[in-house]
Design a protein around this motif. Structure first.
Motif, PDB file in Angstrom:
ATOM      1  N   GLN A 109      59.527   5.893  56.317  1.00 42.27           N
ATOM      2  CA  GLN A 109      60.059   6.927  54.941  1.00 42.27           C
ATOM      3  C   GLN A 109      61.281   7.594  55.594  1.00 42.27           C
ATOM      4  OE1 GLN A 109      56.317   8.902  54.135  1.00 42.27           O
ATOM      5  NE2 GLN A 109      55.348   7.005  52.835  1.00 42.27           N
ATOM      6  N   THR A 119      63.338   7.008  57.823  1.00 43.30           N
ATOM      7  CA  THR A 119      64.583   6.153  57.968  1.00 43.30           C
ATOM      8  C   THR A 119      65.268   5.911  56.460  1.00 43.30           C
ATOM      9  OG1 THR A 119      63.789   5.103  59.752  1.00 43.30           O
ATOM     10  CG2 THR A 119      65.614   3.873  58.707  1.00 43.30           C
ATOM     11  N   LEU A 120      64.364   5.558  55.582  1.00 45.01           N
ATOM     12  CA  LEU A 120      64.895   5.590  54.382  1.00 45.01           C
ATOM     13  C   LEU A 120      65.541   6.473  53.809  1.00 45.01           C
ATOM     14  CD1 LEU A 120      64.989   3.397  52.018  1.00 45.01           C
ATOM     15  CD2 LEU A 120      62.760   4.137  51.089  1.00 45.01           C
ATOM     16  N   LEU A 157      67.000   8.928  55.300  1.00 41.48           N
ATOM     17  CA  LEU A 157      68.214   9.238  56.049  1.00 41.48           C
ATOM     18  C   LEU A 157      69.312   8.366  55.390  1.00 41.48           C
ATOM     19  CD1 LEU A 157      67.197   9.735  59.582  1.00 41.48           C
ATOM     20  CD2 LEU A 157      68.008  11.547  58.049  1.00 41.48           C
ATOM     21  N   VAL A 158      69.069   6.982  55.296  1.00 41.87           N
ATOM     22  CA  VAL A 158      69.911   6.099  54.594  1.00 41.87           C
ATOM     23  C   VAL A 158      70.360   6.513  53.293  1.00 41.87           C
ATOM     24  CG1 VAL A 158      70.522   3.922  53.673  1.00 41.87           C
ATOM     25  CG2 VAL A 158      68.941   4.126  55.931  1.00 41.87           C
ATOM     26  N   VAL A 159      69.395   6.964  52.513  1.00 41.28           N
ATOM     27  CA  VAL A 159      69.812   7.597  51.059  1.00 41.28           C
ATOM     28  C   VAL A 159      70.734   8.756  51.253  1.00 41.28           C
ATOM     29  CG1 VAL A 159      68.812   8.687  49.110  1.00 41.28           C
ATOM     30  CG2 VAL A 159      67.715   6.617  50.076  1.00 41.28           C
ATOM     31  N   VAL A 207      72.808   9.705  53.717  1.00 39.50           N
ATOM     32  CA  VAL A 207      74.122   9.213  54.056  1.00 39.50           C
ATOM     33  C   VAL A 207      74.903   8.614  52.752  1.00 39.50           C
ATOM     34  CG1 VAL A 207      75.067   7.594  55.633  1.00 39.50           C
ATOM     35  CG2 VAL A 207      73.340   8.912  56.522  1.00 39.50           C
ATOM     36  N   LEU A 208      74.306   7.793  52.138  1.00 40.61           N
ATOM     37  CA  LEU A 208      74.960   7.157  51.054  1.00 40.61           C
ATOM     38  C   LEU A 208      75.322   8.097  49.795  1.00 40.61           C
ATOM     39  CD1 LEU A 208      72.685   4.104  50.352  1.00 40.61           C
ATOM     40  CD2 LEU A 208      75.078   3.955  51.533  1.00 40.61           C
TER      41      LEU A 208
END
Length: 345
Positions: free
Chosen positions: A15, A17-18, A20-22, A24-25
């Motif tokens: 969760q 990691t997900l 953080l990816v969101v 960054v996007l």
């Protein structure tokens, strides 16, 4: 296999990691996207905050409110007035949050003792009164012509274009608003809201004052509405009595239902619905916009009563049902042995 996937999705590291990816996007996106897309995304953020405020009072506390657009419009007018009179921008933001909050508190003190259709009627009156009031107070509001306030141009030191700067303002302020509400509804106040929503008599028996928590929820929703009004002026830079129109309140309500009542993610989805679906329906059939939006709302209500945010839960339930027959084990007593027992003397 399905259980393993579900367990993976619920692990904290996945969760995180997900998330953080969101993030960054979201941060990188405006640097790569064209101006119209950035402006559209910023508008989505504005109305996602507006739906978030409505979710606090309706989704989490279960009180009918049909006047949330009034607080967005009030926040927008306060922002425009402060900017036009040269107030410090921090003071403008504070006023755009506090003044709608005070008005919401006053309304809530009277309306929270009511219930059902009675409180709905009180909140309906807000945008109905707000439109002619905005036209009459022309010295403050610009009357029917409205008022503009250009204060969100990108500072030179940022090196950003205006659309990128506005996007980041909405992302930052809106993100903080979502985080604060998320922490609120996950804590003791959120639990109290849910108990009041489920059964006010039980809440009273547990020492939770339904009246007090209704007032609190309505005030918080009004303040969040003020935040969305400030962000509205950041992006649109213009407001008029039309901003307060009652049909916008109905659109916000539909967006909350489609996104998912009582859901943080549902508020984000609601913002997407509020901005993108009307554009889509206008492109498909301009004369049938309301009809198509009504059909979409009915479809979601029938298929996903909990809104689009409930789709993963519904899919897990469906896949769980479909996997049960295939994973069933053989009977404990084989048919042959059972028949042998029956045939034995």
């Amino acid at each position: 296999m399905g259980a393993q996937k579900t367990g993976l999705l619920r692990t904290p590291w996945f969760q995180l990691t997900l998330a953080l990816v969101v993030v960054v996007l979201l941060v990188v996106a405006p640097l790569l996207l064209p101006i119209p897309v950035n402006q559209t995304l910023a508008r989505v953020g504005v109305f996602a905050v507006a739906v978030l405020g409505l979710n606090v009072i309706m989704g989490y506390t279960g009180q009918v409110s049909l006047g949330q657009i009034f607080f967005l419009g009030l926040g927008a007018y306060v922002t425009a007035y402060g900017v036009e009179n040269g107030w410090n921008i921090a003071l403008v933001f504070l006023a755009a949050v506090v003044i709608p909050g005070v008005v919401g508190l006053i309304v809530a003190l009277a309306a929270a003792r009511l219930g059902g259709l009675a409180i709905a009627m009180v909140t309906i009156a807000l945008p109905i009164i707000g439109v002619p009031l905005a036209k009459r107070l022309s010295d403050l509001t610009g009357g029917s012509q409205g008022i503009s306030a250009r204060f969100s141009s990108a500072p030179d030191w940022t090196g950003l274009a205006n659309d990128q700067w506005q996007y980041y303002l909405v992302l930052g302020i809106g993100g903080i608003s979502f985080l604060l509400v998320f922490n609120l509804v996950r804590g003791k106040y959120g639990r109290a809201f849910r108990i009041v929503k489920e059964n006010e008599a039980v809440a009273g028996a547990m020492g939770i004052s339904p009246y007090r928590y209704k007032v609190l929820a309505f005030t918080i929703a009004s303040m969040v509405g003020g935040v969305s009004g400030f962000l509205y002026m950041v992006v649109v830079q213009y407001t008029s009595p039309e901003t307060l129109a009652f049909h916008h309140s109905i659109s916000l309500l539909a967006a909350m239902v489609v996104g998912g009542a009582g859901s943080i993610i549902g508020s984000l989805i609601g913002g997407v619905y509020y901005v993108l679906v009307p554009n889509f329906t206008n492109e498909v059939a301009p004369t049938l916009t309301s009809l198509i939006q009504g059909a979409i709302l009915l479809l979601v209500l029938f298929v996903l009563p909990g809104g689009v945010a409930s789709l993963p839960r519904v899919l897990r339930r469906w896949t769980g049902r479909s996997s049960r027959p295939s994973s069933s084990t053989s009977p404990t007593t084989p048919p042959s042995s059972a028949s042998a027992k029956e045939d034995s003397p």
